[in-house]
Design an enzyme around this catalytic site. Structure first.
Site, PDB file in Angstrom:
ATOM      1  N   GLU A   1     -41.344  48.148   4.625  1.00  0.00           N
ATOM      2  CA  GLU A   1     -40.812  49.444   5.022  1.00  0.00           C
ATOM      3  C   GLU A   1     -41.177  50.534   4.019  1.00  0.00           C
ATOM      4  O   GLU A   1     -41.075  50.340   2.803  1.00  0.00           O
ATOM      5  CB  GLU A   1     -39.287  49.387   5.158  1.00  0.00           C
ATOM      6  CG  GLU A   1     -38.812  48.594   6.360  1.00  0.00           C
ATOM      7  CD  GLU A   1     -37.372  48.901   6.696  1.00  0.00           C
ATOM      8  OE1 GLU A   1     -37.056  50.096   6.904  1.00  0.00           O
ATOM      9  OE2 GLU A   1     -36.562  47.964   6.766  1.00  0.00           O
TER      10      GLU A   1
ATOM     11  N   CYS B   1     -36.140  45.373  10.468  1.00  0.00           N
ATOM     12  CA  CYS B   1     -36.424  46.795  10.695  1.00  0.00           C
ATOM     13  C   CYS B   1     -36.368  47.033  12.190  1.00  0.00           C
ATOM     14  O   CYS B   1     -37.177  46.498  12.945  1.00  0.00           O
ATOM     15  CB  CYS B   1     -37.791  47.168  10.136  1.00  0.00           C
ATOM     16  SG  CYS B   1     -38.277  48.886  10.476  1.00  0.00           S
TER      17      CYS B   1
ATOM     18  N   HIS C   1     -45.425  53.822  12.221  1.00  0.00           N
ATOM     19  CA  HIS C   1     -45.600  52.378  12.098  1.00  0.00           C
ATOM     20  C   HIS C   1     -47.058  52.008  12.322  1.00  0.00           C
ATOM     21  O   HIS C   1     -47.712  52.533  13.222  1.00  0.00           O
ATOM     22  CB  HIS C   1     -44.746  51.631  13.123  1.00  0.00           C
ATOM     23  CG  HIS C   1     -43.282  51.773  12.884  1.00  0.00           C
ATOM     24  ND1 HIS C   1     -42.572  50.898  12.092  1.00  0.00           N
ATOM     25  CD2 HIS C   1     -42.390  52.718  13.310  1.00  0.00           C
ATOM     26  CE1 HIS C   1     -41.311  51.282  12.048  1.00  0.00           C
ATOM     27  NE2 HIS C   1     -41.177  52.390  12.780  1.00  0.00           N
TER      28      HIS C   1
ATOM     29  N   GLY D   1     -39.217  49.122  13.545  1.00  0.00           N
ATOM     30  CA  GLY D   1     -40.397  48.279  13.433  1.00  0.00           C
ATOM     31  C   GLY D   1     -40.466  47.238  14.537  1.00  0.00           C
ATOM     32  O   GLY D   1     -41.550  46.940  15.059  1.00  0.00           O
TER      33      GLY D   1
ATOM     34  N   CYS E   1     -33.471  55.293  11.183  1.00  0.00           N
ATOM     35  CA  CYS E   1     -33.579  53.859  10.920  1.00  0.00           C
ATOM     36  C   CYS E   1     -32.907  53.120  12.065  1.00  0.00           C
ATOM     37  O   CYS E   1     -31.738  53.382  12.373  1.00  0.00           O
ATOM     38  CB  CYS E   1     -32.922  53.522   9.588  1.00  0.00           C
ATOM     39  SG  CYS E   1     -32.801  51.750   9.266  1.00  0.00           S
TER      40      CYS E   1
END
Length: 318
Positions: A253, A262, A199, A265, A108
């Protein structure tokens, strides 16, 4: 002032000014210790429960308990629980994370910034960089004097089978750029990127460029996340271009639903935007929780993410 919350099968949460104490059944923890110290950090509103687990390779909390701890009404509240584990293959330490739904992602981006600040503050170290082993490989966060954390996120993965997605590639290198995908009766132009986790980045539909504030993410997000063309599910970024150096993004997410920010992201957003010819390699990504500075360096092909990570409070699970 003190507030205590209870429900069957959940921990008792007692909150005081400057102190938080959470009491839970010991059977929920794998370690024999009676107390677990934690700290809650947030990066642009993406918040995490951080635990120093460097004494053991096994997280002191199982995934079911992590899910309960992330509950915002009956637990501590958070988008995930992050553990600092012992070093792996020469790293400074290892990162594991459980999402708020109990699933385990590869890594993350906002979480690793929070983890770096957590470890640096816990160890009382001067600003420096760390090698952090994750399920997505080694990441290198640098804690700076101004409190910002810059993370070398490594190279993006673009080949469809490695993201993974079964969407047909649009280029000879196997990448998926502006491939059409029908969701909820509309065709969306999808560019797929992995930053160690999958993604799907959407800048437009066949009807035109997106205006992200008008999107119904709670309706769209789950359909993208669990679409059959994403075998490992996916994070989905919906992006509006303000100018080539500045975009607005909302994210759904995988395993955490809509969040305020994110990090991976934001990185995927800039990579996809460059590939679609929409944004510069240095670009500010404005999320609901605030801005991240992203740089996809043409020299080494690495993506660098810079943003804040701040302590909210700390406490004990007993």
């Amino acid at each position: 002032m003190e507030r205590t919350l209870r429900m069957s099968g959940m921990p008792r949460v007692t909150k005081k000014v400057g102190q938080v104490q959470v009491r839970a059944a010991r059977t929920a923890c794998r370690a024999s210790q009676t107390e677990i110290r934690f700290a809650k950090y947030q990066g642009l509103g993406n918040d995490f429960i951080l635990i120093d687990n460097r004494h053991s390779d096994t997280p002191v909390m199982d995934q079911d308990m992590a899910k309960k701890m992330c509950d915002r009404n009956f637990g501590i509240g958070g988008d995930g629980v992050i553990f600092a584990l012992p070093p792996t293959n020469g790293s400074d330490y290892t990162m594991r994370i459980y999402n708020s739904d109990g699933s385990e992602p590869e890594m993350c981006g906002n979480g690793i910034r929070c983890l770096a600040r957590f470890v640096a503050q816990k160890d009382g170290e001067a600003p420096r960089s760390y090698k952090v082993h994750t399920l997505a490989g080694v990441m290198v966060p640098e804690v700076r004097e101004d409190g910002q954390v810059c993370v070398d996120m490594g190279e993006p993965t673009l080949e469809a089978s490695n993201i993974p997605t079964t969407l047909a590639s649009t280029r000879n290198d196997g990448s998926v750029i502006k491939q059409k995908l029908e969701v909820s009766g509309e065709e969306w132009n999808c560019t797929c990127v992995s930053m160690g986790n999958p993604h799907c980045v959407v800048y437009s539909t066949t009807q035109g460029m997106l205006k992200v504030d008008s999107l119904d993410l709670p309706a769209l997000g789950p359909v993208f996340e669990s679409n059959a063309v994403f075998p490992a599910k996916t994070n989905t970024e919906f992006v509006e271009v303000v100018n080539p150096g500045y975009v607005k993004m909302r994210v759904w997410e995988r395993g955490a639903a809509e969040t305020l920010a994110c990090g991976t992201g934001a990185c995927a957003t800039v990579v996809a935007g460059v590939l679609e010819g929409l944004v510069d390699r240095k670009c500010v990504v404005e999320l609901p929780g605030g801005p991240l500075e992203i740089h996809w360096n043409e020299g080494d092909n690495h993506v660098y993410m810079t943003g804040p990570a701040e302590l909210v409070f700390s406490g004990t699970i007993a």
